[in-house]
Design an enzyme around this catalytic site. Structure first.
Site, PDB file in Angstrom:
ATOM      1  N   TYR A 189       0.590  -1.353  -0.471  1.00  0.00           N
ATOM      2  CA  TYR A 189      -0.422  -0.353  -0.761  1.00  0.00           C
ATOM      3  C   TYR A 189       0.996   1.002  -0.196  1.00  0.00           C
ATOM      4  O   TYR A 189       0.487   1.936  -1.300  1.00  0.00           O
ATOM      5  CB  TYR A 189      -1.044  -0.373   1.336  1.00  0.00           C
ATOM      6  CG  TYR A 189      -1.609   1.158   1.585  1.00  0.00           C
ATOM      7  CD1 TYR A 189      -2.609   2.146   0.976  1.00  0.00           C
ATOM      8  CD2 TYR A 189      -0.893   2.185   2.964  1.00  0.00           C
ATOM      9  CE1 TYR A 189      -3.103   3.125   1.159  1.00  0.00           C
ATOM     10  CE2 TYR A 189      -1.459   3.259   2.810  1.00  0.00           C
ATOM     11  CZ  TYR A 189      -2.563   3.983   1.798  1.00  0.00           C
ATOM     12  OH  TYR A 189      -2.979   5.172   2.204  1.00  0.00           O
ATOM     13  N   LYS A 229       1.525   4.493  -2.930  1.00  0.00           N
ATOM     14  CA  LYS A 229       0.825   5.356  -3.172  1.00  0.00           C
ATOM     15  C   LYS A 229       2.131   6.467  -3.040  1.00  0.00           C
ATOM     16  O   LYS A 229       2.035   7.301  -3.569  1.00  0.00           O
ATOM     17  CB  LYS A 229       0.573   6.024  -1.064  1.00  0.00           C
ATOM     18  CG  LYS A 229      -0.714   5.729  -1.296  1.00  0.00           C
ATOM     19  CD  LYS A 229      -1.706   6.592  -1.781  1.00  0.00           C
ATOM     20  CE  LYS A 229      -2.122   7.506  -1.525  1.00  0.00           C
ATOM     21  NZ  LYS A 229      -3.580   8.171  -2.242  1.00  0.00           N
TER      22      LYS A 229
HETATM   23  P1  NAD Z   1     -11.179   4.783   1.783  1.00  0.00           P
HETATM   24  O1  NAD Z   1     -11.095   3.363   1.374  1.00  0.00           O
HETATM   25  O2  NAD Z   1     -12.117   4.477   3.076  1.00  0.00           O
HETATM   26  O3  NAD Z   1     -11.515   4.531   0.340  1.00  0.00           O
HETATM   27  C1  NAD Z   1     -11.924   4.719  -0.773  1.00  0.00           C
HETATM   28  C2  NAD Z   1     -12.945   5.007  -1.782  1.00  0.00           C
HETATM   29  O4  NAD Z   1     -12.537   5.125  -2.875  1.00  0.00           O
HETATM   30  C3  NAD Z   1     -13.839   4.449  -2.056  1.00  0.00           C
HETATM   31  O5  NAD Z   1     -14.792   4.836  -2.049  1.00  0.00           O
HETATM   32  C4  NAD Z   1     -13.953   3.136  -3.472  1.00  0.00           C
HETATM   33  O6  NAD Z   1     -14.800   2.611  -3.206  1.00  0.00           O
HETATM   34  C5  NAD Z   1     -12.983   4.640  -3.917  1.00  0.00           C
HETATM   35  N1  NAD Z   1     -12.030   4.079  -5.479  1.00  0.00           N
HETATM   36  C6  NAD Z   1     -11.160   3.554  -4.403  1.00  0.00           C
HETATM   37  N2  NAD Z   1     -10.778   2.605  -6.006  1.00  0.00           N
HETATM   38  C7  NAD Z   1     -11.062   3.033  -6.944  1.00  0.00           C
HETATM   39  C8  NAD Z   1     -11.103   3.327  -8.611  1.00  0.00           C
HETATM   40  N3  NAD Z   1     -10.076   2.660  -9.097  1.00  0.00           N
HETATM   41  N4  NAD Z   1     -11.807   4.263  -9.266  1.00  0.00           N
HETATM   42  C9  NAD Z   1     -12.724   5.074  -8.403  1.00  0.00           C
HETATM   43  N5  NAD Z   1     -13.018   4.813  -7.452  1.00  0.00           N
HETATM   44  C10 NAD Z   1     -12.337   3.884  -5.988  1.00  0.00           C
HETATM   45  O7  NAD Z   1     -10.369   5.078   1.594  1.00  0.00           O
HETATM   46  P2  NAD Z   1      -9.890   6.700   2.813  1.00  0.00           P
HETATM   47  O8  NAD Z   1      -9.742   6.165   3.967  1.00  0.00           O
HETATM   48  O9  NAD Z   1     -11.181   7.532   3.093  1.00  0.00           O
HETATM   49  O10 NAD Z   1      -8.828   7.287   2.201  1.00  0.00           O
HETATM   50  C11 NAD Z   1      -8.791   7.816   1.283  1.00  0.00           C
HETATM   51  C12 NAD Z   1      -7.239   8.491   0.436  1.00  0.00           C
HETATM   52  O11 NAD Z   1      -6.707   8.675   2.445  1.00  0.00           O
HETATM   53  C13 NAD Z   1      -6.798   7.796   0.178  1.00  0.00           C
HETATM   54  O12 NAD Z   1      -5.903   8.053  -0.730  1.00  0.00           O
HETATM   55  C14 NAD Z   1      -5.942   7.131   1.153  1.00  0.00           C
HETATM   56  O13 NAD Z   1      -4.822   6.061   0.550  1.00  0.00           O
HETATM   57  C15 NAD Z   1      -5.766   8.585   1.861  1.00  0.00           C
HETATM   58  N6  NAD Z   1      -4.972   8.634   3.058  1.00  0.00           N
HETATM   59  C16 NAD Z   1      -5.681   7.878   4.352  1.00  0.00           C
HETATM   60  C17 NAD Z   1      -5.759   7.913   5.606  1.00  0.00           C
HETATM   61  C18 NAD Z   1      -7.030   7.334   6.515  1.00  0.00           C
HETATM   62  O14 NAD Z   1      -6.384   7.251   7.858  1.00  0.00           O
HETATM   63  N7  NAD Z   1      -7.945   6.514   5.620  1.00  0.00           N
HETATM   64  C19 NAD Z   1      -4.614   8.774   6.311  1.00  0.00           C
HETATM   65  C20 NAD Z   1      -3.818   9.571   4.835  1.00  0.00           C
HETATM   66  C21 NAD Z   1      -4.397   8.976   3.565  1.00  0.00           C
HETATM   67  O1  DAU Z   2      -1.719   6.652   9.030  1.00  0.00           O
HETATM   68  C1  DAU Z   2      -1.695   6.233   7.452  1.00  0.00           C
HETATM   69  C2  DAU Z   2      -2.371   5.449   7.127  1.00  0.00           C
HETATM   70  O2  DAU Z   2      -3.400   5.364   8.364  1.00  0.00           O
HETATM   71  C3  DAU Z   2      -3.188   5.485   6.228  1.00  0.00           C
HETATM   72  O3  DAU Z   2      -2.660   6.042   4.781  1.00  0.00           O
HETATM   73  C4  DAU Z   2      -4.321   3.577   5.502  1.00  0.00           C
HETATM   74  O4  DAU Z   2      -4.642   4.374   4.409  1.00  0.00           O
HETATM   75  C5  DAU Z   2      -4.959   3.847   6.825  1.00  0.00           C
HETATM   76  O5  DAU Z   2      -5.448   2.607   6.581  1.00  0.00           O
HETATM   77  C6  DAU Z   2      -3.750   3.973   7.810  1.00  0.00           C
HETATM   78  O6  DAU Z   2      -3.134   2.793   8.171  1.00  0.00           O
HETATM   79  P1  DAU Z   2      -2.729   1.655   9.527  1.00  0.00           P
HETATM   80  O7  DAU Z   2      -2.369  -0.032   9.007  1.00  0.00           O
HETATM   81  O8  DAU Z   2      -2.207   2.602  10.577  1.00  0.00           O
HETATM   82  O9  DAU Z   2      -4.352   1.312   9.842  1.00  0.00           O
HETATM   83  P2  DAU Z   2      -5.299   0.229  10.800  1.00  0.00           P
HETATM   84  O10 DAU Z   2      -6.171   1.670  11.054  1.00  0.00           O
HETATM   85  O11 DAU Z   2      -5.018  -0.409   9.845  1.00  0.00           O
HETATM   86  O12 DAU Z   2      -4.565   0.328  12.016  1.00  0.00           O
HETATM   87  C7  DAU Z   2      -3.721   0.858  13.114  1.00  0.00           C
HETATM   88  C8  DAU Z   2      -2.595   0.081  13.805  1.00  0.00           C
HETATM   89  O13 DAU Z   2      -3.079  -0.960  14.346  1.00  0.00           O
HETATM   90  C9  DAU Z   2      -1.640  -0.487  13.363  1.00  0.00           C
HETATM   91  O14 DAU Z   2      -0.611  -0.428  13.441  1.00  0.00           O
HETATM   92  C10 DAU Z   2      -2.479  -1.461  12.445  1.00  0.00           C
HETATM   93  C11 DAU Z   2      -3.365  -1.871  13.743  1.00  0.00           C
HETATM   94  N1  DAU Z   2      -3.876  -2.788  15.102  1.00  0.00           N
HETATM   95  C12 DAU Z   2      -4.963  -3.075  12.986  1.00  0.00           C
HETATM   96  C13 DAU Z   2      -6.340  -3.301  13.112  1.00  0.00           C
HETATM   97  C14 DAU Z   2      -6.943  -3.151  12.313  1.00  0.00           C
HETATM   98  C15 DAU Z   2      -3.631  -4.168  15.157  1.00  0.00           C
HETATM   99  O15 DAU Z   2      -3.316  -4.487  15.926  1.00  0.00           O
HETATM  100  N2  DAU Z   2      -5.169  -4.909  15.485  1.00  0.00           N
HETATM  101  C16 DAU Z   2      -5.929  -4.626  14.235  1.00  0.00           C
HETATM  102  O16 DAU Z   2      -7.229  -5.624  13.958  1.00  0.00           O
END
Ligand code: NAD
Ligand code: DAU
Length: 365
Positions: free
Chosen positions: A158, A162
């Site tokens: 992942y 990115k």
């Molecule tokens: P998410 O997985 O909740 O949502 C992703 C969305 O993108 C979904 O609605 C999905 O249907 C759509 N999508 C996926 N593939 C697609 C495609 N090929 N064409 C069109 N739409 C598509 O993700 P999120 O957590 O909302 O993250 C959004 C963005 O922010 C991502 O780029 C992620 O890398 C970034 N980001 C997330 C976090 C986090 O903590 N969640 C932190 C920093 C950055």
């Molecule tokens: O830092 C930004 C990123 O944060 C985003 O770019 C990603 O899209 C987002 O998914 C998130 O990634 P993480 O891997 O940090 O998030 P996640 O919620 O999957 O996990 C948070 C932390 O908790 C990580 O250290 C893994 C741990 N974890 C996660 C899950 C789902 C557990 O220990 N148990 C779990 O069941």
């Protein structure tokens, strides 16, 4: 006036962004382009769909002719690119979709933007790319937080996908002069977050008396930011950021995973043990029986290549663009919990058999 194309707007952060923007800039138009993968949910946008300034398009960012048509038809001058495969664990089990959407998909959007904006002499445009702190790799306990100058060292498929997309965005600015900006944000939490991510997963598992899987020793550190504070940073960058520039977004809020899980256990225990109505709705939860849900914590096999610590230095955004998060962790986590209690219909529907199988296969050690 802005005409925005928001990719991935049916996902967690994208949907929150749509509400944030429609509320703050009611004169602007928003078109969401979303493929509605498992993580995308059109009902996230139910309220937005009532607004005549909003339109939803079901489609894929890999479809260049569709993207070009949307850019022309809606006179788009701003792309906010959220669409991605976003879950690290899924990228370990199946990286292909991450390469397709995150790298090839971003490149498709860049090609369409170049063709419709640059090749037609349109200078009044912005391509804002949403990225992550994970591109910087991992920190030791005493390392300084990531700055925009930290070298990229992604550790999961992942994060690598990115990182590759960030490089492509940068290259389209340097080579062709596309007006791009990039933001690298830390971990988000809040409404609409898909319950495969740590915080919503733990909330829901506590309510259903399911194990709380802690990877390894649980001492990995993440830097948590309420989702609206992420979007507030994106807003500032779109409005005041310098093309070609990268900005980190974060709130200096580092927590070890085990401490966050313990905190959520305490908060839900407090809530259910003090509210018979809620306890009745979730009779299986230990908290409804006056037992602290910490009893559900299970240490399971660690995530492969698990980054030990993330921490963001958002100094540039704070100093140059006057950024400050509005939410403290205390207020943000309570808001999030309340949202999950008030929106059981939203998440219950997601817990279908295929989802449960995936969780059981991949998490429960
Ligand atoms: P998410 O997985 O909740 O949502 C992703 C969305 O993108 C979904 O609605 C999905 O249907 C759509 N999508 C996926 N593939 C697609 C495609 N090929 N064409 C069109 N739409 C598509 O993700 P999120 O957590 O909302 O993250 C959004 C963005 O922010 C991502 O780029 C992620 O890398 C970034 N980001 C997330 C976090 C986090 O903590 N969640 C932190 C920093 C950055
Ligand atoms: O830092 C930004 C990123 O944060 C985003 O770019 C990603 O899209 C987002 O998914 C998130 O990634 P993480 O891997 O940090 O998030 P996640 O919620 O999957 O996990 C948070 C932390 O908790 C990580 O250290 C893994 C741990 N974890 C996660 C899950 C789902 C557990 O220990 N148990 C779990 O069941």
């Amino acid at each position: 006036m802005k005409h925005l194309l928001v990719t991935g707007g049916a996902g967690f952060i994208g949907a929150n962004f749509v509400y944030y923007w429609l509320n703050k800039y009611p004169e602007d138009h928003i078109v969401v382009l979303d493929a509605l993968t498992y993580a995308g949910n059109r009902t996230n946008l139910l309220e937005a769909e009532k607004n005549p300034k909003f339109e939803f398009v079901h489609g894929n960012i890999l479809d260049q002719p569709l993207v070009e048509t949307l850019l022309k038809k809606h006179n788009i001058n701003t792309i906010v690119h959220f669409a991605a495969e976003s879950h690290v664990d899924r990228s370990i089990h199946g990286p292909d979709e991450f390469i397709n959407t995150n790298i090839v998909g971003t490149h498709t959007l860049l090609k369409a933007s170049k063709k419709i904006w640059l090749d037609q002499g349109r200078t009044d445009h912005r391509f804002h790319h949403i990225s992550t702190d994970e591109v910087y790799g991992t920190l030791g306990p005493n390392d300084l937080p990531f700055t925009e100058k930290t070298a990229y060292a992604p550790n999961s498929p992942y994060a690598a996908s990115k990182a590759a997309s960030d490089h492509l965005v940068r290259a389209y600015h340097e080579t062709y002069g596309l007006n791009t900006t990039i933001s690298n944000c830390s971990n988000n939490y809040g409404p609409f977050q898909f319950p495969e991510k740590l915080i919503p997963l733990v909330i829901i598992n506590i309510l259903f008396n399911k194990p709380l899987p802690i990877y390894g020793d649980g001492k990995q550190i993440r830097d948590w930011l309420y989702v609206d504070d992420h979007n507030r940073g994106v807003d500032l960058i779109i409005k005041k950021g310098t093309p070609g520039q990268t900005y980190n977004i974060g709130g200096s809020n580092e927590w070890a995973n085990i401490d966050i899980v313990n905190l959520i256990c305490e908060l839900i225990f407090e809530k259910l043990s003090g509210d018979p109505g809620l306890a009745e709705r979730f009779p299986d939860s230990p908290a409804s029986k006056n037992i602290n849900p910490k009893v559900l914590i299970e240490h399971v096999k660690d995530r492969a290549g698990h980054d030990r610590r993330y921490a963001i230095d958002a100094g540039q955004l704070i100093k140059k663009l006057d950024y400050s998060p509005a939410e403290s962790f205390e207020t943000g986590i309570r808001k999030t919990l309340n949202w999950f209690f008030e929106n059981e219909m939203w998440w219950n529907r997601l817990l279908d058999d295929s989802y449960k199988c995936w969780i059981e296969k991949n998490y429960i050690g």
